[in-house]
Design a protein around this motif. Structure first.
Motif, PDB file in Angstrom:
ATOM      1  N   GLU B  24      -7.688 -13.700 -23.647  1.00 25.08           N
ATOM      2  CA  GLU B  24      -8.960 -14.281 -24.090  1.00 25.08           C
ATOM      3  C   GLU B  24      -8.789 -14.924 -25.466  1.00 25.08           C
ATOM      4  O   GLU B  24      -9.278 -16.029 -25.723  1.00 25.08           O
ATOM      5  CB  GLU B  24     -10.020 -13.177 -24.143  1.00 25.08           C
ATOM      6  CG  GLU B  24     -11.414 -13.691 -24.482  1.00 25.08           C
ATOM      7  CD  GLU B  24     -12.407 -12.556 -24.707  1.00 25.08           C
ATOM      8  OE1 GLU B  24     -12.146 -11.424 -24.246  1.00 25.08           O
ATOM      9  OE2 GLU B  24     -13.432 -12.812 -25.348  1.00 25.08           O
ATOM     10  N   ARG B  31      -8.652 -23.500 -26.777  1.00 28.00           N
ATOM     11  CA  ARG B  31      -9.864 -24.259 -26.486  1.00 28.00           C
ATOM     12  C   ARG B  31     -10.424 -24.866 -27.779  1.00 28.00           C
ATOM     13  O   ARG B  31     -10.743 -26.055 -27.838  1.00 28.00           O
ATOM     14  CB  ARG B  31     -10.914 -23.348 -25.847  1.00 28.00           C
ATOM     15  CG  ARG B  31     -12.132 -24.067 -25.325  1.00 28.00           C
ATOM     16  CD  ARG B  31     -12.866 -23.221 -24.301  1.00 28.00           C
ATOM     17  NE  ARG B  31     -13.599 -22.124 -24.897  1.00 28.00           N
ATOM     18  CZ  ARG B  31     -14.850 -22.208 -25.309  1.00 28.00           C
ATOM     19  NH1 ARG B  31     -15.506 -23.343 -25.217  1.00 28.00           N
ATOM     20  NH2 ARG B  31     -15.458 -21.164 -25.817  1.00 28.00           N
ATOM     21  N   TYR B  98     -21.005 -18.813 -36.644  1.00 23.96           N
ATOM     22  CA  TYR B  98     -20.405 -17.724 -35.876  1.00 23.96           C
ATOM     23  C   TYR B  98     -20.311 -18.031 -34.383  1.00 23.96           C
ATOM     24  O   TYR B  98     -20.475 -17.156 -33.543  1.00 23.96           O
ATOM     25  CB  TYR B  98     -21.154 -16.395 -36.108  1.00 23.96           C
ATOM     26  CG  TYR B  98     -21.261 -16.012 -37.560  1.00 23.96           C
ATOM     27  CD1 TYR B  98     -20.155 -16.132 -38.401  1.00 23.96           C
ATOM     28  CD2 TYR B  98     -22.452 -15.552 -38.111  1.00 23.96           C
ATOM     29  CE1 TYR B  98     -20.237 -15.801 -39.745  1.00 23.96           C
ATOM     30  CE2 TYR B  98     -22.548 -15.208 -39.456  1.00 23.96           C
ATOM     31  CZ  TYR B  98     -21.436 -15.344 -40.271  1.00 23.96           C
ATOM     32  OH  TYR B  98     -21.525 -15.021 -41.601  1.00 23.96           O
ATOM     33  N   PRO B 100     -17.939 -20.598 -31.427  1.00 28.93           N
ATOM     34  CA  PRO B 100     -16.732 -21.444 -31.317  1.00 28.93           C
ATOM     35  C   PRO B 100     -16.995 -22.882 -31.772  1.00 28.93           C
ATOM     36  O   PRO B 100     -16.110 -23.537 -32.319  1.00 28.93           O
ATOM     37  CB  PRO B 100     -16.408 -21.385 -29.826  1.00 28.93           C
ATOM     38  CG  PRO B 100     -16.949 -20.081 -29.369  1.00 28.93           C
ATOM     39  CD  PRO B 100     -18.213 -19.875 -30.176  1.00 28.93           C
ATOM     40  N   GLY B 179     -16.365 -15.990 -38.220  1.00 28.61           N
ATOM     41  CA  GLY B 179     -16.678 -14.593 -38.477  1.00 28.61           C
ATOM     42  C   GLY B 179     -15.738 -13.616 -37.793  1.00 28.61           C
ATOM     43  O   GLY B 179     -15.919 -12.413 -37.903  1.00 28.61           O
ATOM     44  N   ASN B 180     -14.751 -14.109 -37.050  1.00 29.08           N
ATOM     45  CA  ASN B 180     -13.778 -13.224 -36.391  1.00 29.08           C
ATOM     46  C   ASN B 180     -14.483 -12.172 -35.540  1.00 29.08           C
ATOM     47  O   ASN B 180     -14.154 -10.989 -35.571  1.00 29.08           O
ATOM     48  CB  ASN B 180     -12.875 -12.571 -37.443  1.00 29.08           C
ATOM     49  CG  ASN B 180     -11.697 -11.838 -36.809  1.00 29.08           C
ATOM     50  OD1 ASN B 180     -11.287 -12.161 -35.700  1.00 29.08           O
ATOM     51  ND2 ASN B 180     -11.191 -10.854 -37.504  1.00 29.08           N
ATOM     52  N   ILE B 181     -15.505 -12.589 -34.788  1.00 20.79           N
ATOM     53  CA  ILE B 181     -16.275 -11.645 -33.974  1.00 20.79           C
ATOM     54  C   ILE B 181     -15.538 -11.403 -32.657  1.00 20.79           C
ATOM     55  O   ILE B 181     -15.199 -12.345 -31.939  1.00 20.79           O
ATOM     56  CB  ILE B 181     -17.695 -12.200 -33.701  1.00 20.79           C
ATOM     57  CG1 ILE B 181     -18.445 -12.351 -35.021  1.00 20.79           C
ATOM     58  CG2 ILE B 181     -18.452 -11.289 -32.749  1.00 20.79           C
ATOM     59  CD1 ILE B 181     -19.738 -13.142 -34.897  1.00 20.79           C
ATOM     60  N   ASN B 182     -15.318 -10.121 -32.374  1.00 21.13           N
ATOM     61  CA  ASN B 182     -14.572  -9.745 -31.184  1.00 21.13           C
ATOM     62  C   ASN B 182     -15.211 -10.334 -29.918  1.00 21.13           C
ATOM     63  O   ASN B 182     -16.420 -10.269 -29.744  1.00 21.13           O
ATOM     64  CB  ASN B 182     -14.545  -8.211 -31.087  1.00 21.13           C
ATOM     65  CG  ASN B 182     -13.348  -7.730 -30.311  1.00 21.13           C
ATOM     66  OD1 ASN B 182     -12.488  -8.536 -29.907  1.00 21.13           O
ATOM     67  ND2 ASN B 182     -13.265  -6.430 -30.113  1.00 21.13           N
ATOM     68  N   HIS B 183     -14.414 -10.925 -29.075  1.00 26.85           N
ATOM     69  CA  HIS B 183     -14.838 -11.527 -27.806  1.00 26.85           C
ATOM     70  C   HIS B 183     -15.711 -12.766 -27.970  1.00 26.85           C
ATOM     71  O   HIS B 183     -16.203 -13.299 -26.988  1.00 26.85           O
ATOM     72  CB  HIS B 183     -15.588 -10.527 -26.911  1.00 26.85           C
ATOM     73  CG  HIS B 183     -14.781  -9.308 -26.599  1.00 26.85           C
ATOM     74  ND1 HIS B 183     -13.555  -9.388 -25.986  1.00 26.85           N
ATOM     75  CD2 HIS B 183     -15.005  -7.998 -26.840  1.00 26.85           C
ATOM     76  CE1 HIS B 183     -13.062  -8.153 -25.856  1.00 26.85           C
ATOM     77  NE2 HIS B 183     -13.925  -7.300 -26.377  1.00 26.85           N
ATOM     78  N   VAL B 184     -15.965 -13.196 -29.193  1.00 29.66           N
ATOM     79  CA  VAL B 184     -16.800 -14.381 -29.391  1.00 29.66           C
ATOM     80  C   VAL B 184     -16.041 -15.454 -30.165  1.00 29.66           C
ATOM     81  O   VAL B 184     -15.901 -16.585 -29.706  1.00 29.66           O
ATOM     82  CB  VAL B 184     -18.118 -14.046 -30.127  1.00 29.66           C
ATOM     83  CG1 VAL B 184     -18.971 -15.298 -30.301  1.00 29.66           C
ATOM     84  CG2 VAL B 184     -18.898 -12.993 -29.352  1.00 29.66           C
ATOM     85  N   ARG B 186     -12.963 -14.617 -31.983  1.00 29.75           N
ATOM     86  CA  ARG B 186     -11.669 -14.102 -32.459  1.00 29.75           C
ATOM     87  C   ARG B 186     -10.536 -14.928 -31.845  1.00 29.75           C
ATOM     88  O   ARG B 186     -10.429 -15.024 -30.627  1.00 29.75           O
ATOM     89  CB  ARG B 186     -11.515 -12.624 -32.100  1.00 29.75           C
ATOM     90  CG  ARG B 186     -10.266 -12.011 -32.718  1.00 29.75           C
ATOM     91  CD  ARG B 186     -10.331 -10.510 -32.745  1.00 29.75           C
ATOM     92  NE  ARG B 186     -11.421 -10.050 -33.605  1.00 29.75           N
ATOM     93  CZ  ARG B 186     -11.791  -8.783 -33.716  1.00 29.75           C
ATOM     94  NH1 ARG B 186     -11.168  -7.846 -33.024  1.00 29.75           N
ATOM     95  NH2 ARG B 186     -12.785  -8.453 -34.506  1.00 29.75           N
ATOM     96  N   LEU B 194      -6.576  -9.855 -39.170  1.00 30.66           N
ATOM     97  CA  LEU B 194      -7.226  -8.553 -39.009  1.00 30.66           C
ATOM     98  C   LEU B 194      -6.189  -7.434 -38.859  1.00 30.66           C
ATOM     99  O   LEU B 194      -6.274  -6.403 -39.520  1.00 30.66           O
ATOM    100  CB  LEU B 194      -8.153  -8.595 -37.790  1.00 30.66           C
ATOM    101  CG  LEU B 194      -8.824  -7.278 -37.423  1.00 30.66           C
ATOM    102  CD1 LEU B 194      -9.774  -6.853 -38.531  1.00 30.66           C
ATOM    103  CD2 LEU B 194      -9.568  -7.386 -36.100  1.00 30.66           C
TER     104      LEU B 194
END
Lengths: 264, 235, 275
Positions: B24, B31, B98, B100, B179-184, B186, B194
């Motif tokens: 992912e 992408r 926050y 892509p 924001g390096n948000i997991n599953h969004v 990252r 991280l």
């Protein structure tokens, strides 16, 4: 095999208006860069259907004169007339030019022809016909799909002339088109130029080669130091030049004309 | 710390396991970066070609600015985009922070000057060769730009590659606006940052090796295309 | 013709890459501005799935330093703030950016150092004495230097020792200007003492020969608070969803979830919302 002269006629049949004999003239033409005068006081008339050659030593201004007449650079003084009217964009489209080193797009032989014709607004079946005729004329049918820049020097110059002629110009400028070619390739290129003339295209050729001047010229313009030194029928001038500078050059002597050095 | 050999083993292990989280992250990286590079090309190629082919007032200034922008620090771009997209910023209502899309915007801003400046260089050289022929044929400005871009296409692939390299490797901009948000949001580089901050240096380095492998693969593919173009004297 | 193919291909690729793709999940999500310590320790990965499953609300965590988290939230870029710097949090609420502040949990700070223990502070439980010793011996000390919650707590302790660390900065006192993990990486590499929250330390993967040198002083208490960002001040805030998260994390269930997070049998955070 198709006859090139008749092919040229098919190009020119597309030309809408069959105008009166085209003439290009220069009046008091001058060109200077950063104070250095490279062309001065040039008056000339080129008659439609005639074959003119421009001769003279290196730096005499031959190629520069060709570019001025073709409108590639703007003169510093004087004017250029096309059929008696100032040279404009539409008139430029009635002219074509072949350079000493052929400039080929990074595409196939056919795509090079295609590009020139599209720019000239030739579309549809007419474009395909002209492309086929141009390939036949340059004897490049078998190489149509080859990358143009992988062709030999002679083949590229033939393509350059065919590309210029496919646009059905009234006047064709040629700047030493055979200077880097071997005798066989030179012969092939000269044949193409002859075909163009036979089809009624006025030609203006820059050359250093006396024999070529005799083969491809009716009239000669002899230049020295940015000026026209002598004009006249090519055989007469080459056999019996009237100006000292032309005589010296034709005899292979070094000649220092007053004022010539400052233009070098 | 482990030897580099064991880090390589871990990197290949990560790929072989085909860990869904890793896939992912790689997918999102590609992408975001590819979209940014494509958008940057759509803007930068014509812009660079116009600056390379035409003389106009202010041309030198545009060229200098483009060259200077090539050196933009990603963090600065990240901050600029953050301030624009923040809820208190002018584009706040779009709610892009926050996401892509915010990362794509930031990378596009980073990459466009690179594409434009390098395109200018490539096109300028080619135009010098073509300029008299174009003038003789009476080619108009739009056709000139089109023909130059098309004829420089294989050199421009390398230009796009330079942009890709810059975008795929940068972390400063995407970590601020994504924001390096997991599953969004990252991606590879923010994951590496991280894991480094967690002290998982081996995992971070293994991810770096994966990133390097992707970059190598993309470069090799482009070079292969280019080599065939060189043989046809198209490049 | 070649050109049309090329352009078509590019356009298709652009569409494929730009307009489709995963991760553009449901609309029911909130953004929580939080600190690296909560994220790096793995706490969120442990408790958030429980909340998400029960509520159907996705929680997106932006983990930065406390200072930056508060600034981001003050810009309205977040629905909930979960950080550890009580005075700054209270100011955030007082300025109208936050609705109300609740205690959530605490952990404690520790000072870690190399096995060689150059300042001879290992085993000390009086943090002020320990810091004074470090300053006396000019043993290297790595500070966050990034205005984070941990940094602010560390400066408060230095104040009590009377040592002017600003004057020693660049000498034995070294400010990394980066996050907890980066500071630990740097500090362990230069043999410096580092003050860190216990949670980050326990889950930190690059300890080398470092151990906890100073711990157990009540002065090193590290309180976390949670604040719902004010919808009145920032209209885009998802107040209802954010409130659900705040309610959950201070509920018995949320508190139990925090208490149940352990690494190597050690509990990292101690819930104290009810106190």
């Amino acid at each position: 095999m198709l006859d090139s002269a008749s092919l040229m006629k098919t190009f020119r049949a597309d030309v809408a208006e069959k105008v009166a004999p085209s003439v290009i003239s220069a009046r008091g033409l001058g060109f200077a860069v950063e104070g250095r005068v490279l062309i001065r006081d040039v008056d000339l008339d080129i008659k439609a259907g005639r074959r003119t050659v421009i001769m003279g030593s290196n730096g005499a201004g031959k190629s520069l004169l060709l570019r001025l007449l073709h409108g590639l650079i703007a003169p510093s003084s004087g004017e250029i007339l096309w059929n008696g009217r100032p040279l404009d964009k539409a008139a430029r489209r009635r002219q074509a030019m072949v350079f000493q080193r052929p400039v080929m797009l990074r595409r196939s032989v056919l795509a090079n022809l295609d590009f020139a014709l599209r720019v000239h607004g030739v579309h549809g079946p007419a474009r395909r016909d002209r492309e086929r005729a141009a390939l036949a004329m340059a004897r490049l049918e078998d190489l149509a799909a080859s990358p143009a820049r992988t062709l030999s020097g002679g083949e590229q110059q033939r393509l350059a002339i065919a590309r210029a002629l496919a646009c059905a110009p009234d006047l064709l400028f040629l700047d030493e088109p055979t200077v880097s070619l071997d005798p066989a390739s030179t012969h092939a290129v000269e044949m193409l130029i002859g075909d163009a003339h036979a089809a009624g295209v006025t030609t203006v050729l820059v050359t250093h080669d006396r024999a070529q001047a005799l083969r491809l010229g009716d009239d000669v313009i002899f230049m020295a130091g940015g000026r026209i030194a002598e004009t006249g029928p090519v055989e007469k001038v080459l056999q019996n030049p009237q100006s000292e500078v032309a005589r010296a050059w034709l005899e292979g002597r070094l000649h220092f004309e007053p004022g010539a050095s400052e233009t070098k | 710390m482990d030897s580099f050999g064991s880090i390589l083993t871990e990197a290949f292990g990560l790929i072989l396991i085909w860990d869904p989280d890793l896939i992912e992250i790689i997918g999102l990286s590609l992408r975001v970066t590819l979209t940014a590079v494509i958008v940057a090309c759509v803007i930068g190629l014509p812009l660079g070609a116009a600056v390379g082919a035409f003389r106009f007032p202010g041309r030198t200034i545009v060229a200098v600015v483009l060259n200077a922008l090539m050196g933009l620090p990603p963090v600065v771009v990240g901050l600029m985009v953050y301030l624009m997209l923040s809820a208190s910023g002018p584009l706040g209502p779009l709610q892009l922070l926050y996401t892509p899309m915010a990362m794509i915007i930031a990378q596009t801003i980073l990459v466009t000057p690179i594409i434009a400046a390098l395109t200018k260089q490539v096109v300028e050289d080619l135009h010098r060769e073509y300029v008299e022929q174009f003038a003789s044929l009476g080619v108009g400005p739009l056709d000139r730009v089109g023909a130059l871009l098309w004829d420089a296409r294989y050199s421009l692939l390398t230009v796009a590659l330079a942009g890709f390299g810059r975008a795929v490797a940068e972390v400063g901009a995407v970590i601020i606006v994504g924001g390096n948000i997991n599953h969004v949001t990252r991606v590879m580089t923010t994951t590496i940052a991280l894991e480094t901050s967690k002290g998982n240096l081996e995992l971070a380095l293994a991810l770096g090796v994966v990133l390097l492998a992707i970059a190598l693969f993309v470069n090799a593919a482009v070079m292969a295309v280019r080599a065939s173009a060189v043989r046809a004297a198209y490049a | 013709m070649e050109r049309r193919n090329f352009l078509g291909w590019s356009a298709a690729l652009g569409l494929a890459l730009g307009l489709s793709g995963p991760a553009m999940a449901q609309d029911d999500f909130i953004v929580v501005q939080s600190t690296t310590s909560t994220q790096n320790s793995g706490l969120f990965e442990h408790i958030l799935p429980m909340f998400e499953e029960q509520s159907g609300i996705e929680v997106r965590v932006v983990a930065v330093g406390t200072g930056q988290a508060i600034k981001n939230a003050a810009n309205g870029d977040g629905d909930v703030l979960l950080v550890h710097a009580k005075p700054s949090e209270e100011k955030f609420v007082a300025d109208g950016h936050g609705v109300a502040r609740f205690d959530v949990m605490y952990n404690d700070f520790v000072i870690v150092g190399p096995a060689s223990d150059p300042a001879g502070v290992a085993g000390t439980s009086d943090v002020v004495t320990a810091l004074a010793k470090i300053a006396d011996t000019e043993a290297p000390f790595a500070s966050r230097g990034d205005d984070s919650g941990t940094h602010k707590a560390e400066l408060r302790l230095w104040e009590q020792t009377g040592v002017d660390v600003a004057a020693a900065s660049g000498n034995w006192y070294r400010e990394t200007g980066s996050g907890m993990g980066a500071t630990l990486n740097t500090g362990t590499a230069m043999g410096a003492y580092v003050m860190t929250d216990r949670a980050t330390w326990i889950s930190f993967g690059n300890k080398g020969d470092y151990t906890v040198a100073v711990e157990g002083d009540p002065k090193m208490f590290n309180q976390y608070g949670v604040i719902l960002v004010s919808q009145e001040k920032h209209p885009n805030v998802k107040a209802e969803l954010g409130q659900q998260f705040v309610d959950w994390i201070i509920s018995e269930e949320g508190q139990a979830a925090i208490a149940s997070y352990k690494i190597d049998g050690q509990q990292l955070f101690f819930p104290n919302a009810g106190d």
